[in-house]
Enzyme design. Structure first.
Site, mmCIF file in Angstrom:
data_model
loop_
_atom_site.group_PDB
_atom_site.id
_atom_site.type_symbol
_atom_site.label_atom_id
_atom_site.label_comp_id
_atom_site.label_asym_id
_atom_site.label_seq_id
_atom_site.Cartn_x
_atom_site.Cartn_y
_atom_site.Cartn_z
ATOM 1 N N ASP A 169 0.830 -1.211 0.000
ATOM 2 C CA ASP A 169 0.000 0.000 0.000
ATOM 3 C C ASP A 169 0.862 1.257 0.000
ATOM 4 O O ASP A 169 1.548 1.546 0.984
ATOM 5 C CB ASP A 169 -0.905 0.017 1.236
ATOM 6 C CG ASP A 169 -2.131 -0.858 1.055
ATOM 7 O OD1 ASP A 169 -2.651 -0.943 -0.077
ATOM 8 O OD2 ASP A 169 -2.583 -1.448 2.057
ATOM 9 N N ASP A 220 -10.287 -5.220 -0.734
ATOM 10 C CA ASP A 220 -9.185 -4.737 0.100
ATOM 11 C C ASP A 220 -9.773 -3.918 1.244
ATOM 12 O O ASP A 220 -10.409 -2.899 1.005
ATOM 13 C CB ASP A 220 -8.270 -3.874 -0.792
ATOM 14 C CG ASP A 220 -7.037 -3.364 -0.066
ATOM 15 O OD1 ASP A 220 -6.798 -3.756 1.084
ATOM 16 O OD2 ASP A 220 -6.302 -2.558 -0.682
HETATM 17 ZN ZN ZN Z 1 -4.426 -1.834 -0.604
#
Ligand code: ZN
Length: 202
Positions: free
Chosen positions: A19, A160
């Site tokens: 991320d 997610d």
């Molecule tokens: Zn993510």
């Protein structure tokens, strides 16, 4: 981080999801391509790089060079999304399109010819440890239906945010086939068992 990645590998995960937050597109700031490069050096797992940044059109190249295999860009990023997905393909990487909770999934439909995967965010991007937004399952269902009916049967649909054994199973039932788990795996007593449960191989 190397230790945790080894733990993921031992638990049998398929990909490493990375991320990236730039402090603009989302308030938080995480890490950039120098860290990805180090991660590339310690694992052969496919690296799935989720760019939560304002300028993925400029950033994609750096992450491609640092070793990303899949690059997820946000449809809400203020740049030419189609051109950016094409650019990622030209870099020899797999393009993916991410959609925040408040963005209608229909907005992604026009881009399906240009991407291999759509990432449906099931929490607001920014913090780990949030609860899964159940209404997002409708988006997954709609997307899977549209993809099947319009010639994209191999589209990957990723969820997610807030994924655990329960929400993961719900997401799969709705049509998702790629589950991102953070807290659900890392804070588990038995990562291997949770991974197997998420995959349905327990
Ligand atoms: Zn993510």
């Amino acid at each position: 981080m190397a230790e945790e990645i080894r733990r993921c590998e031992d638990a049998g995960v398929d990909w490493i999801h990375f991320d990236v937050m730039d402090g603009h597109f989302v308030e938080q700031l995480t890490y950039g391509e120098p860290v990805l490069k180090r991660v590339r050096g310690i694992t052969d797992k496919p690296l799935d790089v989720h760019l939560m940044v304002d300028n993925p059109d400029r950033q994609a190249r750096f992450f491609a060079e640092a070793g990303a295999d899949i690059i997820d860009i946000h449809i809400e990023s203020p740049c030419d999304i189609g051109a950016c997905l094409k650019h990622i393909r030209e870099l020899g990487k797999s393009p993916a399109l991410a959609v925040k909770p408040n963005t209608p999934i229909e907005d992604a439909f026009a881009y399906l010819p240009l991407c291999d995967m759509v990432l449906v965010m099931t929490v607001e991007p920014g913090y780990g440890g949030q609860g899964f937004i159940a209404e997002m399952l409708e988006k997954v269902k709609k997307l899977r239906g549209y993809a099947d009916e319009n010639g994209f049967p191999s589209l990957d649909i990723q969820v997610d945010g807030g994924v655990n054994e329960k929400t993961g199973a719900d997401a799969k039932k709705a049509g998702a086939n790629v589950l991102v788990a953070g807290t659900g795996l890392f804070k588990a007593d038995d990562m291997k068992a949770v991974n197997a449960a998420l995959k349905g191989t327990l």
